[in-house]
Enzyme design. Structure first.
Site, PDB file in Angstrom:
ATOM      1  N   CYS A   2      42.010  -5.381  10.957  1.00  0.00           N
ATOM      2  CA  CYS A   2      42.726  -5.450   9.684  1.00  0.00           C
ATOM      3  C   CYS A   2      42.689  -6.867   9.097  1.00  0.00           C
ATOM      4  O   CYS A   2      42.640  -7.856   9.823  1.00  0.00           O
ATOM      5  CB  CYS A   2      44.184  -5.074   9.877  1.00  0.00           C
ATOM      6  SG  CYS A   2      44.384  -3.477  10.641  1.00  0.00           S
ATOM      7  N   ARG A  27      35.399  -8.013   8.458  1.00  0.00           N
ATOM      8  CA  ARG A  27      36.159  -7.785   9.680  1.00  0.00           C
ATOM      9  C   ARG A  27      36.141  -6.320  10.098  1.00  0.00           C
ATOM     10  O   ARG A  27      36.497  -5.989  11.220  1.00  0.00           O
ATOM     11  CB  ARG A  27      37.613  -8.231   9.473  1.00  0.00           C
ATOM     12  CG  ARG A  27      37.760  -9.715   9.214  1.00  0.00           C
ATOM     13  CD  ARG A  27      39.137 -10.043   8.683  1.00  0.00           C
ATOM     14  NE  ARG A  27      40.173  -9.844   9.674  1.00  0.00           N
ATOM     15  CZ  ARG A  27      40.663 -10.792  10.449  1.00  0.00           C
ATOM     16  NH1 ARG A  27      40.201 -12.008  10.370  1.00  0.00           N
ATOM     17  NH2 ARG A  27      41.625 -10.534  11.317  1.00  0.00           N
ATOM     18  N   TRP A  75      41.974  -1.222   9.590  1.00  0.00           N
ATOM     19  CA  TRP A  75      41.066  -0.640  10.579  1.00  0.00           C
ATOM     20  C   TRP A  75      41.952   0.243  11.446  1.00  0.00           C
ATOM     21  O   TRP A  75      42.786  -0.248  12.199  1.00  0.00           O
ATOM     22  CB  TRP A  75      40.427  -1.770  11.382  1.00  0.00           C
ATOM     23  CG  TRP A  75      39.292  -1.358  12.264  1.00  0.00           C
ATOM     24  CD1 TRP A  75      37.987  -1.183  11.899  1.00  0.00           C
ATOM     25  CD2 TRP A  75      39.349  -1.094  13.666  1.00  0.00           C
ATOM     26  NE1 TRP A  75      37.241  -0.818  12.993  1.00  0.00           N
ATOM     27  CE2 TRP A  75      38.044  -0.755  14.088  1.00  0.00           C
ATOM     28  CE3 TRP A  75      40.368  -1.091  14.626  1.00  0.00           C
ATOM     29  CZ2 TRP A  75      37.726  -0.429  15.415  1.00  0.00           C
ATOM     30  CZ3 TRP A  75      40.055  -0.765  15.940  1.00  0.00           C
ATOM     31  CH2 TRP A  75      38.750  -0.445  16.313  1.00  0.00           C
ATOM     32  N   ASN A  99      48.800  -6.660  10.619  1.00  0.00           N
ATOM     33  CA  ASN A  99      47.601  -6.718  11.463  1.00  0.00           C
ATOM     34  C   ASN A  99      48.092  -6.780  12.904  1.00  0.00           C
ATOM     35  O   ASN A  99      48.964  -7.575  13.226  1.00  0.00           O
ATOM     36  CB  ASN A  99      46.792  -7.974  11.111  1.00  0.00           C
ATOM     37  CG  ASN A  99      45.544  -8.104  11.948  1.00  0.00           C
ATOM     38  OD1 ASN A  99      45.174  -7.184  12.683  1.00  0.00           O
ATOM     39  ND2 ASN A  99      44.878  -9.240  11.843  1.00  0.00           N
ATOM     40  N   GLY A 100      47.550  -5.929  13.789  1.00  0.00           N
ATOM     41  CA  GLY A 100      47.970  -5.938  15.192  1.00  0.00           C
ATOM     42  C   GLY A 100      48.497  -4.584  15.605  1.00  0.00           C
ATOM     43  O   GLY A 100      48.272  -3.571  14.931  1.00  0.00           O
ATOM     44  N   GLU A 482      20.926  -8.302  24.527  1.00  0.00           N
ATOM     45  CA  GLU A 482      21.353  -8.649  23.179  1.00  0.00           C
ATOM     46  C   GLU A 482      20.490  -7.938  22.134  1.00  0.00           C
ATOM     47  O   GLU A 482      20.993  -7.436  21.133  1.00  0.00           O
ATOM     48  CB  GLU A 482      21.318 -10.170  22.996  1.00  0.00           C
ATOM     49  CG  GLU A 482      21.694 -10.689  21.635  1.00  0.00           C
ATOM     50  CD  GLU A 482      23.065 -10.247  21.149  1.00  0.00           C
ATOM     51  OE1 GLU A 482      23.849  -9.675  21.940  1.00  0.00           O
ATOM     52  OE2 GLU A 482      23.356 -10.437  19.948  1.00  0.00           O
ATOM     53  N   LYS A 486      22.040  -5.372  19.347  1.00  0.00           N
ATOM     54  CA  LYS A 486      21.863  -5.631  17.909  1.00  0.00           C
ATOM     55  C   LYS A 486      21.317  -4.395  17.204  1.00  0.00           C
ATOM     56  O   LYS A 486      21.785  -4.005  16.153  1.00  0.00           O
ATOM     57  CB  LYS A 486      20.891  -6.801  17.774  1.00  0.00           C
ATOM     58  CG  LYS A 486      21.153  -7.916  16.858  1.00  0.00           C
ATOM     59  CD  LYS A 486      22.388  -8.725  16.902  1.00  0.00           C
ATOM     60  CE  LYS A 486      23.626  -8.223  17.527  1.00  0.00           C
ATOM     61  NZ  LYS A 486      24.618  -9.175  17.864  1.00  0.00           N
ATOM     62  N   GLU A 489      23.990  -1.448  17.061  1.00  0.00           N
ATOM     63  CA  GLU A 489      25.177  -1.590  16.231  1.00  0.00           C
ATOM     64  C   GLU A 489      24.896  -1.485  14.742  1.00  0.00           C
ATOM     65  O   GLU A 489      25.751  -1.022  14.002  1.00  0.00           O
ATOM     66  CB  GLU A 489      25.975  -2.853  16.564  1.00  0.00           C
ATOM     67  CG  GLU A 489      25.281  -4.156  16.319  1.00  0.00           C
ATOM     68  CD  GLU A 489      26.174  -5.348  16.675  1.00  0.00           C
ATOM     69  OE1 GLU A 489      25.643  -6.354  17.124  1.00  0.00           O
ATOM     70  OE2 GLU A 489      27.399  -5.273  16.483  1.00  0.00           O
ATOM     71  N   HIS A 505      13.128   3.081  39.304  1.00  0.00           N
ATOM     72  CA  HIS A 505      14.154   3.637  40.185  1.00  0.00           C
ATOM     73  C   HIS A 505      14.979   4.708  39.475  1.00  0.00           C
ATOM     74  O   HIS A 505      16.116   4.978  39.862  1.00  0.00           O
ATOM     75  CB  HIS A 505      15.035   2.523  40.746  1.00  0.00           C
ATOM     76  CG  HIS A 505      14.258   1.543  41.563  1.00  0.00           C
ATOM     77  ND1 HIS A 505      13.789   1.843  42.824  1.00  0.00           N
ATOM     78  CD2 HIS A 505      13.775   0.312  41.274  1.00  0.00           C
ATOM     79  CE1 HIS A 505      13.093   0.821  43.289  1.00  0.00           C
ATOM     80  NE2 HIS A 505      13.076  -0.133  42.353  1.00  0.00           N
ATOM     81  N   LYS A 604      34.877  -7.065  13.090  1.00  0.00           N
ATOM     82  CA  LYS A 604      34.342  -8.377  13.454  1.00  0.00           C
ATOM     83  C   LYS A 604      35.200  -9.053  14.520  1.00  0.00           C
ATOM     84  O   LYS A 604      34.694  -9.634  15.457  1.00  0.00           O
ATOM     85  CB  LYS A 604      34.271  -9.251  12.200  1.00  0.00           C
ATOM     86  CG  LYS A 604      33.664 -10.620  12.424  1.00  0.00           C
ATOM     87  CD  LYS A 604      32.190 -10.541  12.717  1.00  0.00           C
ATOM     88  CE  LYS A 604      31.572 -11.900  12.988  1.00  0.00           C
ATOM     89  NZ  LYS A 604      30.250 -11.740  13.639  1.00  0.00           N
TER      90      LYS A 604
HETATM   91  C1  F6R Z   1      28.158  -7.857  18.298  1.00  0.00           C
HETATM   92  C2  F6R Z   1      29.364  -8.643  18.270  1.00  0.00           C
HETATM   93  C3  F6R Z   1      30.414  -8.341  19.278  1.00  0.00           C
HETATM   94  C4  F6R Z   1      31.220  -9.606  19.629  1.00  0.00           C
HETATM   95  C5  F6R Z   1      32.406  -9.242  20.531  1.00  0.00           C
HETATM   96  C6  F6R Z   1      33.173 -10.475  20.945  1.00  0.00           C
HETATM   97  O1  F6R Z   1      27.240  -8.289  17.337  1.00  0.00           O
HETATM   98  O2  F6R Z   1      29.544  -9.493  17.445  1.00  0.00           O
HETATM   99  O3  F6R Z   1      29.884  -7.735  20.415  1.00  0.00           O
HETATM  100  O4  F6R Z   1      30.367 -10.506  20.269  1.00  0.00           O
HETATM  101  O5  F6R Z   1      33.250  -8.361  19.868  1.00  0.00           O
HETATM  102  O6  F6R Z   1      33.674 -11.139  19.826  1.00  0.00           O
HETATM  103  P1  F6R Z   1      34.109 -12.647  19.898  1.00  0.00           P
HETATM  104  O7  F6R Z   1      32.869 -13.446  20.137  1.00  0.00           O
HETATM  105  O8  F6R Z   1      34.725 -12.931  18.575  1.00  0.00           O
HETATM  106  O9  F6R Z   1      35.060 -12.774  21.041  1.00  0.00           O
END
Ligand code: F6R
Length: 609
Positions: A2, A27, A75, A99-100, A482, A486, A489, A505, A604
Site C-alpha cells: 500500500c 509499489r 494492495w 499501510n500495514g 536471478e 526475472k 515475475e 538426477h 515492490k
Molecule cells: C524481484 C524483487 C524481489 C525483492 C524482494 C526483497 O525483482 O525485487 O524479489 O528482491 O521482495 O525486497 P527488498 O530487497 O526490498 O528487501
C-alpha cells in the site's frame, strides 16, 4: 504494498494526491482512493483497479476540490480488491488510510460490534477508523487523545494518514513499523510512504519514527510522542533528483533502470575505494572487526537473496569463511544456529521487507553482529543494523529489481575483497587487482548495453514457451536463479533454475523441444562440464540459448542462439552476465504485452510477512 499520500496547503489537493499516488504505483496495488475536504466537508472517491479507473470515476461523478486530503493505493490483504474495501475508510468523524496489518483487528471488531458499530468493509483498516472515532467521541472531540488511546490498543504494523471532519485544515499521520515521511514545503506539507511521491514539490522532509504522531497544517508541522510531548525533528534533505523518479524517454522504468547500472555501480563503489583498496570504514567496518567473524549468514528475500548467493560463492572462494544463505522468512522461524562470533548480513533494496527486518532483529537477539546492505536511506533495516553499507542505486521504481541487484553484488565483491585481505587469504597485490577489475565493470556493462539486439531476438523466440530452464554451474548457477526469477515475475512464463550438473538426477525428464534452456557458461574452470550438460539437453530436443564469452563459437549441437560477453575475470562475470538475462526477461515481457513495471500480484516493498 500500500501507498499513502497526504497534503495540506494551497495547491489543488486532488491533483497532488493523484500525482503522488501515481509515483507510488510501482509499489503494487489493486485499488485506490482519496478523501479531500471540499468546503470543509470530507468528500471520498475510491475505485478498484488502476488509478486511471479512479480518475475516470471522478470525471463522471465530480472531482473533490479542496486544499487538504489523504490518498491511498491498496494492495489487498484483508478482503478482496473492490470499491468497498478500498481506502479511505471512515467511522463517524474519522476518515483514514492505512499501510500495514492490524494483527488484533478481530478482537477490536468484536468490541466495536458490541458497542453497536456497523462495518461496511472486510478490512482491518475500517476497524482502526471506527475505534479512533469511538475514542474521539469518548474524548469529547480531541484528536490527539483519541489517536494516542487508539495506538495503545493496536497490535501489528501500521502507518496511518487521518483526517477529522471537525478539523478541515489538518492532516494527522503516525507510524509503527510501516514507513512514513513528512514533507515540508513553503506553506504546505505532505505525508508519503516514500519520497518519490512528493519529490517534485519538496526535498525537505522528516523521517517519522515508530510511535510518533505528526500534525500537519498549511503553515507548520508538529510531531509528538505517545505522551503528547513535542519532538524536535531533524530536517533531512533528499539527495535524489526529480528525474530519478521519471522515465526520461525510456518505455519502462525497468529498461531505464537496466541502463542506469553502470552509473549505479560507479556511485556505489567509488567512495568505498581508497588507494586502490576497498575501504568500508565509513560503514563501520574495519579489518580488525572483520577478523572476529567465524561464520557469515546472508539473509534476504527474492532478488536480494540471489545477490547474497553470489556473495556466498565469492566470499567462500576468496576469504575461506563459511557462508550460509537464508531466505528471511525461513531463517526467522527455524531457530537458526547463530552465535556471537557470527556476522549476519541482511540485504534489502527497500530496507522495509518485513521478513528481512524480523531476521535482523532475531540475529541481534541471538548476539550476532549485523551488517545491512540497503538502498533506501533511513529505512528500518538501515537504522537497526550494527553496520551499514548503503547501495547508491537511487530510487528503483520498476517492481522487478535490476539495478539494486547489480549494486548489491558490487558491494558483496567489495566486502569479500576486504574480508579476504583482512584474513590474509589474499595478499594486497591480489586485492588491488580484483578491486581494479571491479572498478572497470561499469564500462563493461555499458558495452553490453550497446549491443543488446540479440536479447530482443531471443525474447521473440521465448514468448510461445510455457516453461523454461535456466542452468549453470558455480557462479553461473547463482546467476541463473536471478535470470529465472526475472523472467517469471514480468513475463508470467514459468521457469526454474537448476545446477547444470544436477539436471540428470531427475529434472532432465522435463526436457522436450517445447522447453527452451538458457545456459550460462562463463566460468572457465567449469566450462567443459557445463557444455557437456548443455549437449545433454540439446540431444533431447531443447532449444538452447547460451550466454558465454564472445570468443567462443558454439557448434550446432550446442546452442541455437548465443549471447556473447566481453572476456573478463571469472569471478566478476556475474556483473556482466546478468545484463542479458535482465534484457531477455524485459523484452519477453514487452513482446507478451504484460505490465512490465507493475506485474500482477506483486508489490515492490513487501512490508507484510
Ligand atoms: C524481484 C524483487 C524481489 C525483492 C524482494 C526483497 O525483482 O525485487 O524479489 O528482491 O521482495 O525486497 P527488498 O530487497 O526490498 O528487501
Amino acid at each position: 504494498m500500500c501507498g499513502i499520500v497526504g497534503y495540506v496547503g494551497w495547491r489543488d489537493a486532488t491533483d497532488v494526491l493523484i500525482d503522488g499516488l501515481s509515483k507510488l504505483e510501482y509499489r503494487g496495488y489493486d485499488s485506490s482512493g482519496i478523501a479531500v475536504f471540499e468546503n470543509e466537508v470530507i468528500k471520498v472517491a475510491k475505485s478498484k483497479g488502476r488509478l486511471t479507473d479512479l480518475q475516470n470515476k471522478m470525471n463522471q461523478e465530480g472531482k473533490p476540490i479542496g486544499h487538504a486530503g489523504i490518498g491511498h493505493t491498496r494492495w489487498a490483504t484483508h478482503g478482496e480488491p473492490s470499491d468497498r474495501n478500498s481506502h479511505p475508510h471512515g467511522g463517524g468523524n474519522v476518515t483514514l488510510v492505512h499501510n500495514g496489518i492490524i494483527e488484533n483487528y478481530k478482537r477490536l471488531k468484536e468490541f466495536l460490534l458490541s458497542k453497536g458499530r456497523v462495518f461496511e468493509s472486510d478490512t482491518d483498516t475500517e476497524v482502526v477508523a471506527q475505534l479512533l472515532d469511538y475514542y474521539y467521541q469518548e474524548n469529547h472531540g480531541n484528536p490527539m487523545d483519541a489517536i494516542i488511546r487508539t495506538m495503545q490498543e493496536l497490535e501489528g504494523s501500521y502507518a496511518l494518514g487521518i483526517v477529522f471532519a471537525d478539523f478541515p485544515d489538518k492532516v494527522y499521520a503516525l507510524r509503527k513499523e510501516s514507513p512514513l515521511i513528512v514533507g515540508i514545503g513553503e506553506n504546505e506539507s505532505f505525508i508519503a510512504s516514500d519520497m518519490t511521491a512528493i519529490l517534485q514539490y519538496t526535498k525537505n522532509y522528516y523521517l517519522l519514527e515508530h510511535d510518533e504522531i505528526a500534525v500537519l497544517s498549511k503553515k507548520q508541522v508538529k510531531v509528538y510522542d505517545l505522551h503528547y510531548q513535542k519532538i524536535q525533528k531533524e530536517l533531512k534533505i533528499a539527495d535524489w533528483d526529480v528525474s530519478a523518479a521519471e522515465k526520461c524517454g525510456y518505455e519502462h522504468y525497468m529498461l531505464k533502470e537496466i541502463h542506469e547500472q553502470p552509473t549505479a555501480v560507479k556511485t556505489t563503489i567509488t567512495p568505498r575505494i581508497t588507494d586502490g583498496l576497498p575501504n568500508l570504514e565509513e560503514c563501520g567496518i574495519t579489518p580488525e572487526k572483520l577478523m572476529e567473524f567465524h561464520k557469515i549468514h546472508i539473509v534476504a528475500c527474492g532478488t536480494a537473496m540471489h545477490a547474497g548467493t553470489v556473495g556466498k560463492y565469492v566470499i567462500e572462494k576468496l576469504a575461506r569463511i563459511p557462508v550460509n544463505v537464508d531466505i528471511a522468512s525461513e531463517f526467522r522461524y527455524r531457530e537458526p544456529l547463530v552465535s556471537q562470533n557470527d556476522l549476519v548480513i541482511i540485504i534489502s533494496q527497500s530496507g522495509e521487507t518485513a521478513d528481512s527486518l524480523a531476521a535482523l532483529r532475531l540475529a541481534k537477539k541471538l548476539g550476532a553482529k549485523t551488517l545491512a546492505i540497503v538502498n533506501a536511506k533511513g529505512s528500518s533495516i538501515a537504522r537497526e543494523a550494527d553496520m551499514l553499507i548503503y547501495t547508491h542505486a537511487g530510487p528503483e521504481i520498476a517492481v522487478a529489481s535490476t539495478k539494486a541487484y547489480m549494486v548489491q553484488i558490487a558491494v558483496m565483491y567489495l566486502f569479500a575483497f576486504e574480508l579476504a585481505l583482512a584474513n590474509h587469504a589474499i595478499d594486497e597485490q591480489e586485492c588491488r587487482r580484483l578491486t581494479a577489475l571491479l572498478q572497470e565493470t561499469p564500462e563493461k556493462i555499458a558495452e553490453i548495453l550497446e549491443h543488446k539486439e540479440m536479447t530482443q531476438l531471443i525474447a521473440s523466440e521465448l514468448i510461445t514457451a510455457d516453461s523454461l530452464l535456466y542452468i549453470g554451474r558455480g557462479l553461473d548457477y547463482a546467476l541463473s536463479m536471478e535470470g529465472s526469477l526475472k523472467l517469471k515475475e514480468i513475463s508470467y512464463i514459468h521457469s526454474e533454475s537448476y545446477a547444470a550438473g544436477e539436471l540428470k538426477h531427475g529434472t532432465i525428464s522435463l526436457i522436450t523441444e517445447n522447453m527452451p534452456v538458457i545456459a550460462i557458461a562463463t566460468q572457465q574452470k567449469l566450462f567443459d562440464k557445463t557444455i557437456s550438460n548443455i549437449k545433454e539437453v540439446k540431444a533431447r530436443g531443447a532449444k538452447v540459448i547460451l550466454v558465454c564469452r564472445e570468443d567462443y563459437t558454439p557448434e550446432q549441437d550446442i546452442a541455437d542462439y548465443k549471447f556473447g560477453l566481453p572476456d573478463y575475470d571469472d569471478l566478476l562475470m556475474p556483473m556482466l552476465a546478468v545484463v542479458p538475462l535482465q534484457l531477455i526477461a524485459y523484452y519477453t515481457a514487452v513482446h507478451k504485452g504484460t505490465d512490465v513495471d507493475k506485474p500482477r500480484n506483486l508489490a515492490k516493498s513487501v512490508t507484510v510477512e
